[in-house]
Design a protein around this motif. Structure first.
Motif, PDB file in Angstrom:
ATOM      1  N   ALA A 189       0.974  -1.087   0.017  1.00  0.00           N
ATOM      2  CA  ALA A 189       0.022  -0.039  -0.079  1.00  0.00           C
ATOM      3  C   ALA A 189       0.874   1.152  -0.050  1.00  0.00           C
ATOM      4  CB  ALA A 189      -0.867   0.153   1.372  1.00  0.00           C
ATOM      5  N   LEU A 190       1.978   1.148   1.024  1.00  0.00           N
ATOM      6  CA  LEU A 190       2.768   2.433   0.729  1.00  0.00           C
ATOM      7  C   LEU A 190       3.302   2.536  -0.743  1.00  0.00           C
ATOM      8  CD1 LEU A 190       4.550   2.087   4.266  1.00  0.00           C
ATOM      9  CD2 LEU A 190       2.932   3.765   3.554  1.00  0.00           C
ATOM     10  N   GLN A 191       3.745   1.739  -1.257  1.00  0.00           N
ATOM     11  CA  GLN A 191       4.421   1.643  -2.436  1.00  0.00           C
ATOM     12  C   GLN A 191       3.446   2.245  -3.547  1.00  0.00           C
ATOM     13  OE1 GLN A 191       6.540  -1.580  -4.291  1.00  0.00           O
ATOM     14  NE2 GLN A 191       6.254  -1.104  -6.340  1.00  0.00           N
ATOM     15  N   ALA A 192       2.091   1.864  -3.552  1.00  0.00           N
ATOM     16  CA  ALA A 192       1.056   2.446  -4.168  1.00  0.00           C
ATOM     17  C   ALA A 192       0.796   3.798  -4.039  1.00  0.00           C
ATOM     18  CB  ALA A 192      -0.220   1.561  -4.277  1.00  0.00           C
ATOM     19  N   ARG A 193       0.796   4.179  -2.927  1.00  0.00           N
ATOM     20  CA  ARG A 193       0.782   5.811  -2.420  1.00  0.00           C
ATOM     21  C   ARG A 193       1.827   6.408  -3.115  1.00  0.00           C
ATOM     22  NH1 ARG A 193       2.007   8.462   3.189  1.00  0.00           N
ATOM     23  NH2 ARG A 193      -0.147   9.953   3.362  1.00  0.00           N
ATOM     24  N   SER A 194       3.079   5.906  -2.888  1.00  0.00           N
ATOM     25  CA  SER A 194       4.069   6.844  -3.219  1.00  0.00           C
ATOM     26  C   SER A 194       4.094   6.789  -4.814  1.00  0.00           C
ATOM     27  CB  SER A 194       5.705   6.075  -2.828  1.00  0.00           C
ATOM     28  OG  SER A 194       5.650   6.020  -1.546  1.00  0.00           O
ATOM     29  N   GLN A 195       3.723   5.496  -5.625  1.00  0.00           N
ATOM     30  CA  GLN A 195       3.747   5.702  -6.873  1.00  0.00           C
ATOM     31  C   GLN A 195       2.821   6.778  -7.553  1.00  0.00           C
ATOM     32  OE1 GLN A 195       4.624   1.053  -7.553  1.00  0.00           O
ATOM     33  NE2 GLN A 195       3.765   2.305  -9.436  1.00  0.00           N
ATOM     34  N   VAL A 196       1.776   6.625  -6.878  1.00  0.00           N
ATOM     35  CA  VAL A 196       0.574   7.874  -7.257  1.00  0.00           C
ATOM     36  C   VAL A 196       0.931   9.214  -7.171  1.00  0.00           C
ATOM     37  CG1 VAL A 196      -1.779   8.508  -6.820  1.00  0.00           C
ATOM     38  CG2 VAL A 196      -1.176   6.006  -7.086  1.00  0.00           C
ATOM     39  N   LEU A 197       1.382   9.495  -6.052  1.00  0.00           N
ATOM     40  CA  LEU A 197       1.998  10.706  -5.523  1.00  0.00           C
ATOM     41  C   LEU A 197       3.115  11.041  -6.612  1.00  0.00           C
ATOM     42  CD1 LEU A 197       2.186  13.233  -3.683  1.00  0.00           C
ATOM     43  CD2 LEU A 197       3.933  12.050  -2.114  1.00  0.00           C
ATOM     44  N   LEU A 198       4.053  10.251  -6.962  1.00  0.00           N
ATOM     45  CA  LEU A 198       5.289  10.761  -7.902  1.00  0.00           C
ATOM     46  C   LEU A 198       4.668  10.845  -9.169  1.00  0.00           C
ATOM     47  CD1 LEU A 198       8.096   8.351  -6.566  1.00  0.00           C
ATOM     48  CD2 LEU A 198       8.159  10.623  -6.437  1.00  0.00           C
ATOM     49  N   ALA A 199       3.692  10.053  -9.483  1.00  0.00           N
ATOM     50  CA  ALA A 199       3.151  10.438 -10.871  1.00  0.00           C
ATOM     51  C   ALA A 199       2.536  11.518 -11.130  1.00  0.00           C
ATOM     52  CB  ALA A 199       2.270   9.068 -11.326  1.00  0.00           C
ATOM     53  N   ALA A 200       1.726  12.149  -9.919  1.00  0.00           N
ATOM     54  CA  ALA A 200       0.935  13.320 -10.033  1.00  0.00           C
ATOM     55  C   ALA A 200       2.103  14.453 -10.150  1.00  0.00           C
ATOM     56  CB  ALA A 200       0.169  13.474  -8.820  1.00  0.00           C
ATOM     57  N   GLY A 201       3.120  14.475  -9.401  1.00  0.00           N
ATOM     58  CA  GLY A 201       4.067  15.437  -9.302  1.00  0.00           C
ATOM     59  C   GLY A 201       4.697  15.638 -10.747  1.00  0.00           C
ATOM     60  N   ALA A 202       5.112  14.281 -11.320  1.00  0.00           N
ATOM     61  CA  ALA A 202       5.875  14.216 -12.540  1.00  0.00           C
ATOM     62  C   ALA A 202       4.948  15.002 -13.788  1.00  0.00           C
ATOM     63  CB  ALA A 202       6.195  12.856 -13.001  1.00  0.00           C
ATOM     64  N   ALA A 203       3.683  14.967 -13.651  1.00  0.00           N
ATOM     65  CA  ALA A 203       2.820  15.438 -14.485  1.00  0.00           C
ATOM     66  C   ALA A 203       1.943  16.884 -14.343  1.00  0.00           C
ATOM     67  CB  ALA A 203       1.650  14.168 -14.843  1.00  0.00           C
ATOM     68  N   ASP A 204       2.372  17.245 -13.069  1.00  0.00           N
ATOM     69  CA  ASP A 204       2.005  18.359 -12.737  1.00  0.00           C
ATOM     70  C   ASP A 204       0.209  18.422 -12.417  1.00  0.00           C
ATOM     71  OD1 ASP A 204       4.103  20.026 -12.737  1.00  0.00           O
ATOM     72  OD2 ASP A 204       4.079  20.952 -14.588  1.00  0.00           O
ATOM     73  N   ARG A 205      -0.060  17.351 -11.824  1.00  0.00           N
ATOM     74  CA  ARG A 205      -1.416  17.016 -11.330  1.00  0.00           C
ATOM     75  C   ARG A 205      -1.453  16.915  -9.982  1.00  0.00           C
ATOM     76  NH1 ARG A 205      -1.280  18.108 -16.582  1.00  0.00           N
ATOM     77  NH2 ARG A 205      -2.397  16.376 -17.896  1.00  0.00           N
ATOM     78  N   GLN A 206      -2.733  17.102  -9.328  1.00  0.00           N
ATOM     79  CA  GLN A 206      -2.843  17.348  -7.838  1.00  0.00           C
ATOM     80  C   GLN A 206      -2.981  16.035  -7.340  1.00  0.00           C
ATOM     81  OE1 GLN A 206      -3.838  20.661  -5.953  1.00  0.00           O
ATOM     82  NE2 GLN A 206      -2.048  21.189  -7.740  1.00  0.00           N
ATOM     83  N   ALA A 207      -2.413  15.788  -6.335  1.00  0.00           N
ATOM     84  CA  ALA A 207      -2.812  14.199  -5.612  1.00  0.00           C
ATOM     85  C   ALA A 207      -3.433  14.127  -4.241  1.00  0.00           C
ATOM     86  CB  ALA A 207      -1.262  13.968  -5.232  1.00  0.00           C
ATOM     87  N   ILE A 208      -4.171  13.359  -4.283  1.00  0.00           N
ATOM     88  CA  ILE A 208      -5.360  13.393  -3.265  1.00  0.00           C
ATOM     89  C   ILE A 208      -5.047  11.952  -2.476  1.00  0.00           C
ATOM     90  CG2 ILE A 208      -7.805  13.205  -2.570  1.00  0.00           C
ATOM     91  CD1 ILE A 208      -8.286  14.406  -5.404  1.00  0.00           C
ATOM     92  N   ASP A 209      -4.887  11.990  -1.216  1.00  0.00           N
ATOM     93  CA  ASP A 209      -4.704  10.872  -0.257  1.00  0.00           C
ATOM     94  C   ASP A 209      -5.716  10.059  -0.169  1.00  0.00           C
ATOM     95  OD1 ASP A 209      -2.966   9.105   0.932  1.00  0.00           O
ATOM     96  OD2 ASP A 209      -2.876  10.303   2.853  1.00  0.00           O
ATOM     97  N   ALA A 210      -5.747   8.700   0.180  1.00  0.00           N
ATOM     98  CA  ALA A 210      -6.609   7.824   0.271  1.00  0.00           C
ATOM     99  C   ALA A 210      -7.530   8.198   1.763  1.00  0.00           C
ATOM    100  CB  ALA A 210      -6.440   6.506   0.301  1.00  0.00           C
ATOM    101  N   VAL A 211      -8.841   7.772   1.642  1.00  0.00           N
ATOM    102  CA  VAL A 211      -9.698   7.802   2.937  1.00  0.00           C
ATOM    103  C   VAL A 211      -9.062   6.915   3.970  1.00  0.00           C
ATOM    104  CG1 VAL A 211     -11.652   8.079   1.639  1.00  0.00           C
ATOM    105  CG2 VAL A 211     -10.978   5.647   2.305  1.00  0.00           C
ATOM    106  N   TYR A 212      -9.475   7.486   5.057  1.00  0.00           N
ATOM    107  CA  TYR A 212      -8.844   6.562   6.330  1.00  0.00           C
ATOM    108  C   TYR A 212     -10.220   5.934   7.036  1.00  0.00           C
ATOM    109  CZ  TYR A 212      -6.381   6.126  10.976  1.00  0.00           C
ATOM    110  OH  TYR A 212      -5.901   5.441  12.010  1.00  0.00           O
ATOM    111  N   VAL A 213     -10.145   4.813   6.955  1.00  0.00           N
ATOM    112  CA  VAL A 213     -11.626   4.132   7.304  1.00  0.00           C
ATOM    113  C   VAL A 213     -12.011   4.063   8.753  1.00  0.00           C
ATOM    114  CG1 VAL A 213     -11.329   2.591   4.885  1.00  0.00           C
ATOM    115  CG2 VAL A 213     -10.261   1.842   7.379  1.00  0.00           C
TER     116      VAL A 213
END
Length: 278
Positions: free
Chosen positions: A167-191
């Protein structure tokens, strides 16, 4: 910044609201920065049509409303798009986005809408860099439980509440992809709705890591998310002082005994960007 970006006014606290509960729409919108009217997981199969009718009849502020669609390729996707076309809402969240073709399918159905690509399957996370660059994508979000389920796992978190490595890897990959493409990043819900301390710690980490917003599943979580994204007074004062000092400097300089270069200036600008009304 290049590309389409999520307007800052949508965050920092986004709140999911089941689309089949129209009596909650206004309250959810009032208690959050942006409401996400959810046609996907929050709605039982037998209630989806009534949810679409409620969505079509709603009159929320389009600038602070997002509609979560069912995944491309499901029978519900086309019906969801039909409902959205009957509304003024122009930002959608696509569940289980797995490729740029999925984003293209949304745009083909709805026109020039902004798409928040929700990457919550193994395929979506692996392809997230390409998804982030797709035309129309304004933001990326990740989802932990659907991701682990897509892998055949049973839980995204350890017994102590911390995320498992995948899960941490996925979180990081999504954040990095957003930053590289100048997109905003939204963190997942806390259940865990009752664990506000855990939510605050996780949101603090999201802010420090570079996420722009966090999604909530209960109105009681909004205050903790907002508090984490709001910079402390001392942090704001220091950011303003650094930027003021930079106006009289060329290139790298020293401020209060510490080196200041462009990354430090970007951090200062970001701190001020989190100040309400700045």
């Amino acid at each position: 910044m290049s590309g389409i970006v999520l307007p800052p006014a949508l965050g920092p606290a986004l709140l999911f609201c089941p689309a089949d509960r129209p009596e909650r729409y206004v309250k959810a919108a009032d208690r959050s920065d942006t409401v996400i009217l959810d046609l996907e997981d929050a709605v039982a199969p037998g209630a989806k049509e009534s949810a679409r009718e409620a969505l079509a009849a709603s009159t929320l502020d389009p600038g602070h409303t997002v509609v979560r669609l069912n995944a491309v390729g499901t029978p519900d996707f086309a019906r969801d798009c039909d409902a959205v076309r009957r509304t003024p809402y122009r930002t959608v969240m696509l569940a289980k986005t797995e490729s740029p073709d999925d984003v293209a399918a949304v745009r083909a159905a709805l026109g020039a809408v902004e798409v928040i690509a929700l990457c919550e399957t193994a395929r979506g996370v692996v392809n997230v860099a390409e998804i982030a660059r797709a035309e129309g994508v304004s933001a990326l979000m990740w989802g932990a439980e659907d991701l682990v389920a897509s892998l055949g796992g049973t839980s995204s978190r350890r017994p102590d509440g911390s995320y498992r490595a995948v899960a941490l890897q996925a979180r990081s990959q999504v954040l990095l992809a957003a930053g590289a493409a100048d997109r905003q990043a939204i963190d997942a819900v806390y259940v865990d709705i009752t664990d506000l301390d855990g939510l605050a710690m996780e949101t603090d980490d999201a802010v420090a890591s570079g996420f722009d917003a966090k999604a909530c599943i209960h109105p009681g979580q909004v205050a903790a998310v907002r508090a984490a994204f709001a910079p402390a007074a001392a942090e704001v004062e220091r950011a303003r002082a650094i930027l003021a000092a930079a106006e009289n400097e060329r290139g790298v300089f020293t401020f209060e005994g510490r080196m200041v270069d462009e990354p430090i200036l970007r951090h200062a600008r970001r701190v001020l960007g989190r100040v309400s009304g700045s």
